[in-house]
Design an enzyme around this catalytic site. Structure first.
Site, PDB file in Angstrom:
ATOM      1  N   GLY A  22      80.877  23.145 -28.055  1.00  0.00           N
ATOM      2  CA  GLY A  22      81.009  21.745 -28.461  1.00  0.00           C
ATOM      3  C   GLY A  22      79.828  20.866 -28.065  1.00  0.00           C
ATOM      4  O   GLY A  22      79.480  19.953 -28.797  1.00  0.00           O
ATOM      5  N   PHE A  23      79.216  21.159 -26.929  1.00  0.00           N
ATOM      6  CA  PHE A  23      78.158  20.272 -26.444  1.00  0.00           C
ATOM      7  C   PHE A  23      77.087  21.066 -25.701  1.00  0.00           C
ATOM      8  O   PHE A  23      77.398  22.074 -25.067  1.00  0.00           O
ATOM      9  CB  PHE A  23      78.743  19.225 -25.482  1.00  0.00           C
ATOM     10  CG  PHE A  23      79.792  18.365 -26.141  1.00  0.00           C
ATOM     11  CD1 PHE A  23      79.429  17.236 -26.872  1.00  0.00           C
ATOM     12  CD2 PHE A  23      81.127  18.724 -26.080  1.00  0.00           C
ATOM     13  CE1 PHE A  23      80.393  16.468 -27.514  1.00  0.00           C
ATOM     14  CE2 PHE A  23      82.107  17.962 -26.727  1.00  0.00           C
ATOM     15  CZ  PHE A  23      81.733  16.823 -27.447  1.00  0.00           C
ATOM     16  N   GLY A  52      74.101  21.142 -22.657  1.00  0.00           N
ATOM     17  CA  GLY A  52      73.952  20.548 -21.326  1.00  0.00           C
ATOM     18  C   GLY A  52      75.127  20.732 -20.380  1.00  0.00           C
ATOM     19  O   GLY A  52      75.212  20.040 -19.363  1.00  0.00           O
ATOM     20  N   HIS A  81      68.133  28.883 -32.685  1.00  0.00           N
ATOM     21  CA  HIS A  81      69.601  28.867 -32.690  1.00  0.00           C
ATOM     22  C   HIS A  81      70.078  27.529 -33.246  1.00  0.00           C
ATOM     23  O   HIS A  81      69.687  26.467 -32.758  1.00  0.00           O
ATOM     24  CB  HIS A  81      70.091  29.067 -31.258  1.00  0.00           C
ATOM     25  CG  HIS A  81      71.570  29.160 -31.094  1.00  0.00           C
ATOM     26  ND1 HIS A  81      72.293  30.312 -31.352  1.00  0.00           N
ATOM     27  CD2 HIS A  81      72.484  28.248 -30.682  1.00  0.00           C
ATOM     28  CE1 HIS A  81      73.573  30.106 -31.099  1.00  0.00           C
ATOM     29  NE2 HIS A  81      73.724  28.850 -30.689  1.00  0.00           N
ATOM     30  N   GLY A  90      74.555  26.853 -20.872  1.00  0.00           N
ATOM     31  CA  GLY A  90      74.175  26.730 -19.465  1.00  0.00           C
ATOM     32  C   GLY A  90      73.170  27.755 -18.986  1.00  0.00           C
ATOM     33  O   GLY A  90      72.998  27.944 -17.780  1.00  0.00           O
ATOM     34  N   GLY A 104      69.373  25.633 -24.660  1.00  0.00           N
ATOM     35  CA  GLY A 104      69.057  24.347 -25.280  1.00  0.00           C
ATOM     36  C   GLY A 104      68.352  23.439 -24.311  1.00  0.00           C
ATOM     37  O   GLY A 104      67.121  23.315 -24.310  1.00  0.00           O
ATOM     38  N   SER A 105      69.135  22.811 -23.435  1.00  0.00           N
ATOM     39  CA  SER A 105      68.556  21.800 -22.545  1.00  0.00           C
ATOM     40  C   SER A 105      67.500  22.397 -21.617  1.00  0.00           C
ATOM     41  O   SER A 105      66.504  21.736 -21.313  1.00  0.00           O
ATOM     42  CB  SER A 105      69.663  21.099 -21.748  1.00  0.00           C
ATOM     43  OG  SER A 105      70.564  22.026 -21.219  1.00  0.00           O
ATOM     44  N   HIS A 115      75.109  29.427 -35.629  1.00  0.00           N
ATOM     45  CA  HIS A 115      76.340  29.563 -34.840  1.00  0.00           C
ATOM     46  C   HIS A 115      77.346  28.548 -35.389  1.00  0.00           C
ATOM     47  O   HIS A 115      77.213  27.359 -35.151  1.00  0.00           O
ATOM     48  CB  HIS A 115      75.992  29.290 -33.355  1.00  0.00           C
ATOM     49  CG  HIS A 115      77.169  29.277 -32.437  1.00  0.00           C
ATOM     50  ND1 HIS A 115      77.088  28.771 -31.156  1.00  0.00           N
ATOM     51  CD2 HIS A 115      78.443  29.720 -32.580  1.00  0.00           C
ATOM     52  CE1 HIS A 115      78.268  28.898 -30.565  1.00  0.00           C
ATOM     53  NE2 HIS A 115      79.103  29.451 -31.406  1.00  0.00           N
ATOM     54  N   MET A 172      80.534  26.787 -35.369  1.00  0.00           N
ATOM     55  CA  MET A 172      81.710  26.386 -34.595  1.00  0.00           C
ATOM     56  C   MET A 172      82.578  25.552 -35.521  1.00  0.00           C
ATOM     57  O   MET A 172      82.630  24.320 -35.428  1.00  0.00           O
ATOM     58  CB  MET A 172      81.254  25.597 -33.356  1.00  0.00           C
ATOM     59  CG  MET A 172      80.636  26.496 -32.299  1.00  0.00           C
ATOM     60  SD  MET A 172      79.621  25.615 -31.119  1.00  0.00           S
ATOM     61  CE  MET A 172      78.076  25.580 -32.027  1.00  0.00           C
TER      62      MET A 172
HETATM   63  C1  DX5 Z   1      77.367  24.730 -27.281  1.00  0.00           C
HETATM   64  C2  DX5 Z   1      76.314  25.358 -28.145  1.00  0.00           C
HETATM   65  C3  DX5 Z   1      75.094  25.764 -27.425  1.00  0.00           C
HETATM   66  C4  DX5 Z   1      74.348  24.672 -26.742  1.00  0.00           C
HETATM   67  C5  DX5 Z   1      73.652  25.262 -25.554  1.00  0.00           C
HETATM   68  O1  DX5 Z   1      78.544  24.588 -27.999  1.00  0.00           O
HETATM   69  O2  DX5 Z   1      76.823  26.506 -28.794  1.00  0.00           O
HETATM   70  O3  DX5 Z   1      74.226  26.520 -28.251  1.00  0.00           O
HETATM   71  O4  DX5 Z   1      73.402  24.038 -27.541  1.00  0.00           O
HETATM   72  O5  DX5 Z   1      73.068  24.231 -24.849  1.00  0.00           O
HETATM   73  P1  DX5 Z   1      72.664  24.375 -23.322  1.00  0.00           P
HETATM   74  O6  DX5 Z   1      71.689  25.498 -23.217  1.00  0.00           O
HETATM   75  O7  DX5 Z   1      72.083  23.055 -23.015  1.00  0.00           O
HETATM   76  O8  DX5 Z   1      73.933  24.679 -22.549  1.00  0.00           O
HETATM   77 ZN    ZN Z   2      75.415  27.850 -29.899  1.00  0.00          ZN
END
Ligand code: DX5
Ligand code: ZN
Length: 258
Positions: free
Chosen positions: A176-177, A179, A48, A207, A227-228, A81, A83
């Site tokens: 946006g972020f 974690g 991703h 999350g 991700g995290s 993805h 954004m």
């Molecule tokens: C957030 C991203 C996610 C993010 C998920 O804007 O679209 O893909 O990397 O990260 P975690 O799994 O750490 O919430």
């Molecule tokens: Zn994403």
């Protein structure tokens, strides 16, 4: 023809196959190719790729040149993805770079400069969105439409019903972020879509981890971004297995999505 087919639904399952997509936003960007290879070797189905423009979301990440570089190092399905505002602007560049999936935000797609969903209706497809979906397919990528946590899921139904969409991404955090904390109330949108569209690929993003996956799986999601939880784990393979097992168990439980 697109490079790699989308996950399909098999007998006895209420949704297409469980698919795990680690978000490379949590990888060490200086060692991206190695990190991608490591995740694929450990069981990732897709990678991703979070593209942020500093406008649609308050963060800047990566663009098509990085996807083009990565493509030289991996055959993996690159799940991009976007954004970004004006998502129609990058279709050709991502196609050329070797992206497999181009997921844009519905809030950004109602026309040039749009950044919310108020111009859209649940009863009729908006021409700019239809054109964007067709443009992505014409560029030989799969079409994804992403919804922010506050965007009503009914708004994406006209495009799914018309067969213009390969996947809907239900955001379970504000984009946006990495974690951030999972928003459990957002998964009701996945349940609404799953009950209406059993063959639709439904992705959740934000999350997701072993302690939140069951809620997303019960709601009918089948494509899981993490991700995290994956990159930060001592044993990423075990985490990916836990996520996948939860989705597969819910898919064959016989219980309606809720
Ligand atoms: C957030 C991203 C996610 C993010 C998920 O804007 O679209 O893909 O990397 O990260 P975690 O799994 O750490 O919430
Ligand atoms: Zn994403």
């Amino acid at each position: 023809m697109t490079r790699v087919p989308m996950p399909k639904r098999s007998a006895g399952h209420d949704r297409p196959a469980a698919t795990i997509a680690p978000s490379i936003l949590s990888a060490d960007f200086a060692r991206l190719a190695e990190e991608c290879k490591r995740m694929v070797d450990l069981g990732a189905d897709w990678l991703h790729v979070d593209v942020m423009d500093g406008h649609f979301v308050p963060n800047l990440t990566i663009g098509a040149p990085v996807v083009a570089s990565l493509r030289k190092h991996t055959d993996a399905f690159l799940d991009c993805h976007l954004m970004v505002s004006n998502p129609e602007q990058w279709v050709k560049d991502f196609a050329k770079a070797g992206a497999d999936m181009y997921t844009f935000h519905l809030e950004a797609a109602a026309g040039p400069g749009a950044d919310d969903w108020h111009a859209l209706s649940p009863d009729a497809a908006h021409q700019a969105v239809v054109d964007l979906c067709r443009g992505i397919r014409a560029a030989h990528m799969h079409v994804g439409i992403a919804l922010k946590p506050s965007t009503p899921p009914e708004l994406v139904a006209p495009y799914v019903a018309e067969g213009l969409v390969d996947m809907v991404l239900v955001m379970t955090v504000e984009p946006g972020f990495g974690g951030q904390s999972f928003m459990p109330q957002a998964v009701a949108k996945a349940a609404f879509l799953r009950n209406k569209f059993p063959d639709l690929n439904i992705q959740v993003d934000g999350g997701l981890a072993p302690n939140t996956i069951d809620r997303a799986a019960e709601a009918g999601a089948n494509v899981i971004v993490a991700g995290s939880a994956v990159f930060g784990a001592a044993d990423p393979a075990a985490v990916m297995t836990t996520l996948k097992t939860s989705v597969s168990a819910a898919a064959s439980s016989g219980k309606p999505a809720h």
